[in-house]
Design a protein around this motif. Structure first.
Motif, short mmCIF file in Angstrom:
data_model
loop_
_atom_site.label_atom_id
_atom_site.label_comp_id
_atom_site.label_asym_id
_atom_site.label_seq_id
_atom_site.Cartn_x
_atom_site.Cartn_y
_atom_site.Cartn_z
N ALA A 94 0.68 -1.18 0.14
CA ALA A 94 0.01 0.09 -0.07
C ALA A 94 0.86 1.25 0.12
O ALA A 94 2.07 1.15 0.39
N TRP A 95 0.32 2.48 -0.41
CA TRP A 95 1.19 3.63 -0.48
C TRP A 95 1.73 3.94 0.84
O TRP A 95 2.75 4.30 1.03
N ALA A 96 0.94 3.80 1.92
CA ALA A 96 1.06 4.16 3.13
C ALA A 96 2.49 3.32 3.75
O ALA A 96 3.08 3.84 4.70
N GLU A 97 2.84 2.19 3.17
CA GLU A 97 3.77 1.22 3.66
C GLU A 97 5.07 1.84 3.11
O GLU A 97 6.06 1.49 3.72
N ILE A 98 5.15 2.82 2.12
CA ILE A 98 6.38 3.23 1.47
C ILE A 98 6.91 4.51 2.09
O ILE A 98 5.99 5.51 1.91
N LEU A 99 7.83 4.46 2.80
CA LEU A 99 8.17 5.92 3.52
C LEU A 99 9.23 6.72 2.69
O LEU A 99 9.18 7.60 2.81
N ARG A 100 10.13 5.87 1.77
CA ARG A 100 10.97 6.45 0.98
C ARG A 100 11.39 5.69 -0.14
O ARG A 100 11.51 4.52 -0.04
N VAL A 101 11.85 6.32 -1.11
CA VAL A 101 12.30 5.68 -2.41
C VAL A 101 13.63 6.21 -2.74
O VAL A 101 13.97 7.40 -2.63
N ASN A 102 14.85 5.27 -2.55
CA ASN A 102 16.04 5.39 -2.44
C ASN A 102 16.70 5.00 -3.92
O ASN A 102 16.52 3.80 -4.10
N LEU A 103 17.46 5.80 -4.37
CA LEU A 103 18.45 5.41 -5.43
C LEU A 103 19.50 6.33 -5.19
O LEU A 103 19.90 7.42 -5.70
N ARG A 104 20.66 5.70 -4.57
CA ARG A 104 21.89 6.45 -4.25
C ARG A 104 22.78 6.07 -5.36
O ARG A 104 22.96 5.20 -5.97
N ALA A 105 23.97 6.96 -5.45
CA ALA A 105 24.86 6.74 -6.32
C ALA A 105 25.84 5.46 -6.03
O ALA A 105 25.97 5.19 -4.80
N GLY A 106 26.00 4.30 -7.11
CA GLY A 106 26.43 3.23 -6.78
C GLY A 106 25.37 2.20 -6.49
O GLY A 106 25.73 0.82 -6.49
N ASP A 107 24.11 2.35 -6.26
CA ASP A 107 23.12 1.52 -5.98
C ASP A 107 22.88 0.92 -7.30
O ASP A 107 22.68 1.47 -8.41
N PRO A 108 22.63 -0.69 -7.18
CA PRO A 108 22.47 -1.30 -8.21
C PRO A 108 20.86 -1.22 -8.94
O PRO A 108 20.52 -1.48 -9.88
N TRP A 109 19.87 -0.70 -7.92
CA TRP A 109 18.41 -0.72 -8.20
C TRP A 109 18.04 0.27 -7.13
O TRP A 109 18.67 0.58 -5.99
N VAL A 110 16.74 0.46 -7.00
CA VAL A 110 16.00 1.18 -6.27
C VAL A 110 15.61 0.55 -5.00
O VAL A 110 15.37 -0.88 -4.89
N PHE A 111 15.95 0.98 -3.72
CA PHE A 111 15.57 0.43 -2.31
C PHE A 111 14.31 1.13 -1.99
O PHE A 111 14.16 2.48 -1.82
#
Length: 159
Positions: A94-111
């Motif tokens: 659910a949308w409410a479960e997602i606190l943050r979308v992360n894609l930092r430099a060097g990450d292989p994919w989104v967390f």
């Protein structure tokens, strides 16, 4: 009860699908080409028995299946939440479960940082081959999560 906030114009229409298209094309093309080449070799070698030919084709099909499985990841966002399809697992959030979308430099994919304190890898956005496309998709998914998950639109967390 107040009316829902207007949808920001930069947000895509839902449902929206995010997937590493370039990687998917490469994986499926290599899988198909390998299957064709190995099958052609199996059929043209005169010394092979029918069982050996079958095993060649089976191995080629198995190889194609692995590459097809690797091309499976995607993220599908709709009005009620996000479906994260990784290589072998699918998870609905659910949308409410997602606190943050992360894609930092060097990450292989989104967390995705989740409300239960865990982090979920979302392989549907990968900066490998198409880095700028992945950054744009990550920003869009982040904006969607902020809009839908924060209660801004009136449909989430009215509790």
């Amino acid at each position: 009860m107040s009316a829902p906030a207007p949808r920001p114009p930069e947000l895509p229409a839902l449902p929206a699908t995010f997937r590493p298209t370039h990687s998917r094309v490469v994986l499926l093309a290599v899988g198909a080409a390998t299957f064709v080449v190995i099958t052609a070799i199996a059929l043209t070698l005169e010394r092979l028995s029918p069982g050996e030919r079958t095993s060649f084709v089976f191995v080629a099909l198995l190889f194609f299946g692995v590459l097809a499985l690797l091309s499976r990841p995607r993220i599908v966002a709709d009005e009620s939440g996000v479906t994260v399809v990784n290589i072998t697992r699918t998870r609905r959030l659910a949308w409410a479960e997602i606190l943050r979308v992360n894609l930092r430099a060097g990450d292989p994919w989104v967390f995705l940082d989740l409300s239960d304190g865990t982090s979920l890898p979302a392989l549907g956005i990968q900066p490998g081959i198409a880095k700028q496309h992945a950054i744009r998709d990550a920003r869009t998914l982040r904006a969607l999560a902020e809009f839908h998950g924060s209660g801004v639109n009136g449909s989430a967390r009215n509790g």
